[in-house]
Write a protein that holds these residues in place. Structure first.
Motif, short mmCIF file in Angstrom:
data_model
loop_
_atom_site.label_atom_id
_atom_site.label_comp_id
_atom_site.label_asym_id
_atom_site.label_seq_id
_atom_site.Cartn_x
_atom_site.Cartn_y
_atom_site.Cartn_z
N GLY A 26 0.66 -1.70 -0.05
CA GLY A 26 0.03 0.57 0.19
C GLY A 26 0.68 1.41 -0.16
N ARG A 27 0.63 2.61 0.33
CA ARG A 27 0.52 3.72 -0.43
C ARG A 27 1.33 3.79 1.36
N ILE A 28 2.02 4.63 1.49
CA ILE A 28 2.24 4.98 2.81
C ILE A 28 2.62 6.23 2.95
N GLN A 29 1.90 7.06 3.11
CA GLN A 29 1.97 8.99 3.58
C GLN A 29 2.48 8.61 4.95
N LEU A 30 3.50 9.39 5.10
CA LEU A 30 3.59 9.69 6.60
C LEU A 30 4.53 11.44 6.18
N ARG A 31 4.64 12.36 7.95
CA ARG A 31 4.66 13.23 7.90
C ARG A 31 5.65 14.08 8.84
N TYR A 32 6.82 14.62 9.18
CA TYR A 32 7.81 14.82 10.02
C TYR A 32 8.13 15.75 10.20
N GLY A 33 8.71 16.97 11.50
CA GLY A 33 9.35 18.01 11.14
C GLY A 33 10.33 17.71 11.70
N PHE A 34 11.13 18.67 11.11
CA PHE A 34 12.45 19.21 11.47
C PHE A 34 13.25 20.72 11.55
N VAL A 35 13.57 20.30 12.88
CA VAL A 35 14.26 21.84 13.78
C VAL A 35 15.23 22.00 14.15
N THR A 36 16.35 23.19 14.23
CA THR A 36 17.43 23.26 13.86
C THR A 36 17.14 24.50 15.66
N PHE A 37 18.15 24.26 16.70
CA PHE A 37 18.39 25.26 17.88
C PHE A 37 20.04 25.19 17.80
N GLY A 38 20.16 26.16 18.76
CA GLY A 38 21.38 26.05 19.54
C GLY A 38 21.41 25.44 21.08
N ILE A 39 21.25 26.23 21.95
CA ILE A 39 20.97 25.13 23.12
C ILE A 39 20.41 24.79 23.26
N ALA A 40 20.41 23.03 23.61
CA ALA A 40 18.98 22.64 24.56
C ALA A 40 17.94 22.61 25.35
N ASP A 41 17.30 22.38 24.74
CA ASP A 41 15.69 23.06 25.49
C ASP A 41 14.99 22.02 25.88
N LEU A 42 14.92 21.02 26.00
CA LEU A 42 14.22 19.54 25.96
C LEU A 42 12.69 20.04 26.38
N ALA A 43 12.50 20.91 27.56
CA ALA A 43 10.63 20.87 27.51
C ALA A 43 10.14 21.76 26.20
N LYS A 44 11.32 23.07 25.66
CA LYS A 44 10.73 23.48 24.62
C LYS A 44 10.83 23.11 23.74
N LEU A 45 11.62 21.87 23.36
CA LEU A 45 11.25 21.00 22.05
C LEU A 45 10.16 20.25 22.21
N GLN A 46 9.76 19.71 23.16
CA GLN A 46 8.29 18.58 23.42
C GLN A 46 7.61 19.75 23.20
N MET A 47 7.12 20.71 23.78
CA MET A 47 5.82 21.74 23.70
C MET A 47 6.00 22.28 21.92
N GLU A 48 7.15 22.47 21.45
CA GLU A 48 6.66 23.01 19.61
C GLU A 48 6.43 21.87 18.91
N ALA A 49 6.75 20.17 19.45
CA ALA A 49 6.46 18.84 19.15
C ALA A 49 5.32 18.43 18.96
N ALA A 50 4.22 18.70 20.77
CA ALA A 50 3.38 18.49 20.60
C ALA A 50 2.29 19.65 19.57
N LYS A 51 2.84 20.91 19.33
CA LYS A 51 1.85 22.14 18.17
C LYS A 51 1.45 21.38 17.20
N PHE A 52 3.31 20.52 17.13
CA PHE A 52 3.61 19.82 15.57
C PHE A 52 2.29 19.37 15.36
N ARG A 53 2.21 18.08 16.25
CA ARG A 53 0.88 17.24 16.06
C ARG A 53 -0.56 16.84 16.02
N GLN A 54 -0.39 18.54 16.69
CA GLN A 54 -1.57 18.59 17.20
C GLN A 54 -2.36 18.96 15.84
N PRO A 55 -3.96 18.44 15.36
CA PRO A 55 -4.27 18.16 14.28
C PRO A 55 -4.92 19.64 14.19
#
Length: 803
Positions: free
Chosen positions: A755-784
């Motif tokens: 079957g035809r597989i369709q997938l969506r990813y996001g890719f971000v870059t950053f300076g100092i790692a802020d994992l809590a912020k990344l998780q928040m942005e990832a949740a927003k990306f996931r939001q329908p």
């Protein structure tokens, strides 16, 4: 220390669809409880130790039995529980790392009601077979008054956490401690003591050999714990074994070894409680699952299942302004996706020509698709009610925009061009004709349907706006995104640096406020990716020819070994002693061979690079890379279809990174961020991980994150499918690998990914790692994306809150 007693737990290991199709399996599980009631009553007179006990290792079969049984049989069941002849484990079934925090909580659904029926607390839980569980499960169990957790992993294609067999305190993300019995794989009473031979002599031989093993590893307790099913006839989904009590009685009378005593998990908890906490090691971290790569065997269904979870969350937010009728829809959706998260993917003989394998795989995948559709319908029903659309109307006059999440968002509505045709204002529209949801950026087709675009609309957290078409902000060209073609003059030199010739090379540039991408229009290759904020190059070029979002096919070498024995040669005798059966192997890596299309399309707010390739093992492979003027996440979309091929293979999308050695990595699971190695149990999987929303890698100056909620499995640093790693290697210039597809399992999972597989990813870059912020942005990306039509008779220009 000399073992004085062996606690024997008798149970049926639940694999939903492994030995029988799912409908038959549930019927058999019902019969097993009926049979157990008769058996336990008939054996009441057997001596202590040999008097059998039964444990319901998970609660779902019991819930179904209670719902369909006569009151007198329920009374019999409760009576045997009170006599401690039947034990109960708290979780509904054995789960996987696909489960989110809400799904983990639902594994305890019904526990309070069950305790009322039984008249006592259920304080134990177990997970058999699976190689790990999400770290937050420790907190979920403690929140539900479960203080004793038993793990019995199957080391096939995995590895056990140490100490095993043994006991430790598992420090949960909250800092609380959960006592864990890290036991042998289930059926080990049968395997280690060859109980199926029905011989005290053979049993003594087996125990002597294993006792030596326990001495060699320094096993510290004077009691031991093992489980039995009906192996070797039925290892999984087995009934009670009526032949075993006689063997236990003869063993105990013969005195050839430790006393064997039938026990429940409650009995084990009571016996283990004699060991004080102060004598137990404290281990902290995620129990990262080796088996999580199995989700890649059904990439379409896995993605659909993962998409359903934010739909459910959104639907529940919309309910606060709608009516409660949709609640039953959402509850049914939860049931489907939770069962998809159960650890069984299919039949034990996964040959694609096996009719039973075909049946179980279809029924398993159907859970994800039905769960998604139920969640989508519940959400659409809520949006319809929020829009106040009549059931039947003429024309569409506006749009409802909804933000179901906790962060403000900016929406650039893209509405179907059909809503703005000359006859659209008078065309009939019905509730049923509007009930279609596809939250993908490209709509129902790849790369996208014709749409009319509008300007920015700001939506606060948990809010909605209904906007007539005439009031929508007009789109304007954004100077912050641009595309141009450059012609570079390249001077080629000899080895002595003497000039030989000049030639010209076309290079494309795509620029946003956040990134610059340089690409070769002839090959489609990404030459460079620059983080404009830090002015740093993100990519390490020429990593074996792999470019950004580069396709890689991994497969066995047919000239050496084309079967799954190439990387794992199962030996039950070695596995039961926790000896590795992994093989050193040399996979073949193949990349795309030719670009058939490389084009750029521009819209007012984004620029899209489309690449289509010919690639080994593929019928179709197309990618879209999107830079936006307002979103720092680079959008990555892939559509692919594999040639039918049951031979072992995997598909990756690689990101070669410019990072220093000793970089760090993290992912999130069930709402908790896990730092690789630092936040993982010893012996848990380092080779790969399943992320709920993101996976990140960084050094002391910069980093990247992949938003991967639809296809969660990733690898850090390099290709690591093979022998378990004790610690993740961290050389300079590593790769981050998305791992959406594989058929490496030799049982249980589909060998052909059609079957035809369709997938969506996001890719971000950053300076100092802020994992809590990344998780928040990832949740927003996931939001329908919640954009819904308002018909002529629906709401006017209004706005409101969902809470």
């Amino acid at each position: 220390m000399a073992i004085k007693e062996i606690l024997l737990l008798h149970h049926s290991h639940l694999d939903v669809g492994y030995t029988h199709s799912q409908p038959i399996l549930w019927e058999l599980q019902h019969e097993y409880i009926d049979q157990v009631l008769d058996w336990l009553e008939q054996t009441e007179g057997l001596p202590e130790g040999a008097r059998p006990k039964w444990t319901c290792e998970v609660t779902e079969p019991l819930y179904r039995w209670l719902a369909q049984s006569f009151p007198r049989d329920i009374e019999r069941f409760v009576g045997l529980c009170k006599k401690e002849r039947i034990g109960i484990s708290a979780l509904r079934w054995h789960t996987t790392t696909l489960a989110n925090r809400a799904g983990l909580r639902r594994l305890l659904d019904g526990k309070r009601e069950l305790e009322k029926i039984l008249g006592f607390k259920i304080t134990t839980a177990c997970q058999h077979d699976v190689n790990g569980v999400p770290w937050p499960l420790a907190d979920v169990l403690l929140d539900n008054d479960v203080d004793f957790f038993v793990m019995g992993i199957n080391s096939h294609l995995g590895r056990a956490v140490k100490p095993r067999p043994g006991m430790f305190l598992w420090e949960a993300p909250s800092g609380r401690k959960l006592r864990v019995w890290n036991g042998n794989h289930y059926t080990m009473f049968d395997q280690l003591l060859t109980a199926w031979d029905d011989s005290v002599d053979r049993m003594a031989e087996g125990w002597k050999k294993y006792e030596q093993h326990l001495e060699s590893i320094g096993y510290p307790f004077d009691f031991f714990y093992l489980t039995s099913t009906c192996s070797p006839v039925m290892w999984d989904n087995a009934p009670n074994n009526p032949f075993l009590p006689d063997l236990v009685e003869r063993w105990n009378k013969a005195g050839r070894g430790p006393m064997v005593r039938y026990a429940t998990l409650g009995d084990l908890r009571a016996r283990a409680s004699s060991i004080p906490d102060s004598e137990l090691p404290i281990l902290r971290g995620d129990w990262t699952d080796f088996w999580s790569f199995g989700g890649g065997s059904s990439p379409i269904s896995t993605a659909r299942n993962q998409q359903a979870k934010p739909l459910i969350e959104a639907a529940e937010e919309v309910f606060s302004v709608a009516v409660a009728r949709q609640v039953s829809l959402v509850e049914r959706a939860k049931e489907k996706i939770d069962l998809y998260d159960e650890h069984t993917f299919g039949y034990y003989d996964s040959d694609h020509a096996n009719p039973q394998a075909q049946t179980t795989e279809i029924l398993k995948k159907a859970l994800a698709h039905e769960g998604h559709e139920l969640a989508a319908f519940a959400l659409m029903s809520g949006l319809e009610r929020l829009a106040k659309n009549p059931v039947a109307d003429r024309g569409i006059k506006g749009v409802l925009l909804c933000n179901p999440g906790p962060q403000p968002i900016t929406v650039f509505p893209e509405l179907p061009a059909t809503w703005f045709t000359e006859n659209a204002a008078t065309e009939r529209t019905y509730r049923a004709s509007r009930m279609f949801y596809d939250g993908r950026p490209w709509g129902k087709n790849f790369p996208g349907n014709a749409a009319r675009q509008f300007g920015a609309v700001e939506l606060p957290p948990y809010s909605w706006k209904s906007i007539p078409f005439g009031d929508l902000p007009r789109v304007s060209l954004s100077p912050s995104v641009r595309h141009e073609m450059k012609v570079l003059r390249i001077e080629r030199r000899e080895a002595n640096f003497a000039p030989v010739a000049n030639f010209e090379r076309r290079v494309g540039l795509i620029e946003s406020p956040f990134h610059e991408i340089h690409y070769d229009p002839d090959s489609g290759r990404i030459i460079s990716l620059i983080d404009r904020v830090s002015r740093r190059e993100v990519l390490m070029p020429n990593m074996g020819g792999i470019d950004f979002f580069g396709f890689v096919r991994e497969r066995t070498n047919s000239l050496v070994e084309d079967r799954r024995y190439a990387y794992y040669q199962r030996d039950l005798n070695r596995e039961k002693m926790d000896e590795s059966c992994w093989q050193d192997w040399t996979p073949v890596y193949e990349q795309a061979t030719r670009v058939t299309r490389c084009s750029v399309s521009e819209t007012p707010h984004r620029i899209i690079l489309t690449r289509e390739f010919e690639a080994p093992g593929m019928i179709h492979l197309a990618q879209r890379i999107t830079l936006s003027g307002h979103d720092p996440a680079i959008g990555l979309e892939v559509e692919m279809e594999l040639l039918p091929n049951p031979s072992p293979q995997a598909i990756y999308f690689a990101f070669p990174l410019r990072l220093k050695a000793e970089w760090q990595a993290a992912y999130d699971t069930a709402g908790t961020v896990v730092r690789v190695d630092d936040d993982q149990l010893p012996g848990a999987c380092r080779n790969w991980a399943s992320s709920e929303t993101f996976a990140a890698m960084w050094d002391d100056q910069s980093g990247v994150a992949l938003f991967s909620s639809e296809s969660p499995t990733v690898q850090f640093g390099d290709f690591h499918f093979g022998r378990p790693l004790d610690r993740l290697p961290r050389p300079s210039n590593p790769m981050l690998l998305a791992w959406p597809v594989n058929n490496y399992w030799d049982t249980n999972t589909p060998r052909i990914q059609g079957g035809r597989i369709q997938l969506r990813y996001g890719f971000v870059t950053f300076g100092i790692a802020d994992l809590a912020k990344l998780q928040m942005e990832a949740a927003k990306f996931r939001q329908p994306s919640l954009i819904w039509p308002i018909t002529t008779g629906g709401r006017g220009s209004e706005n409101g809150c969902l809470h």
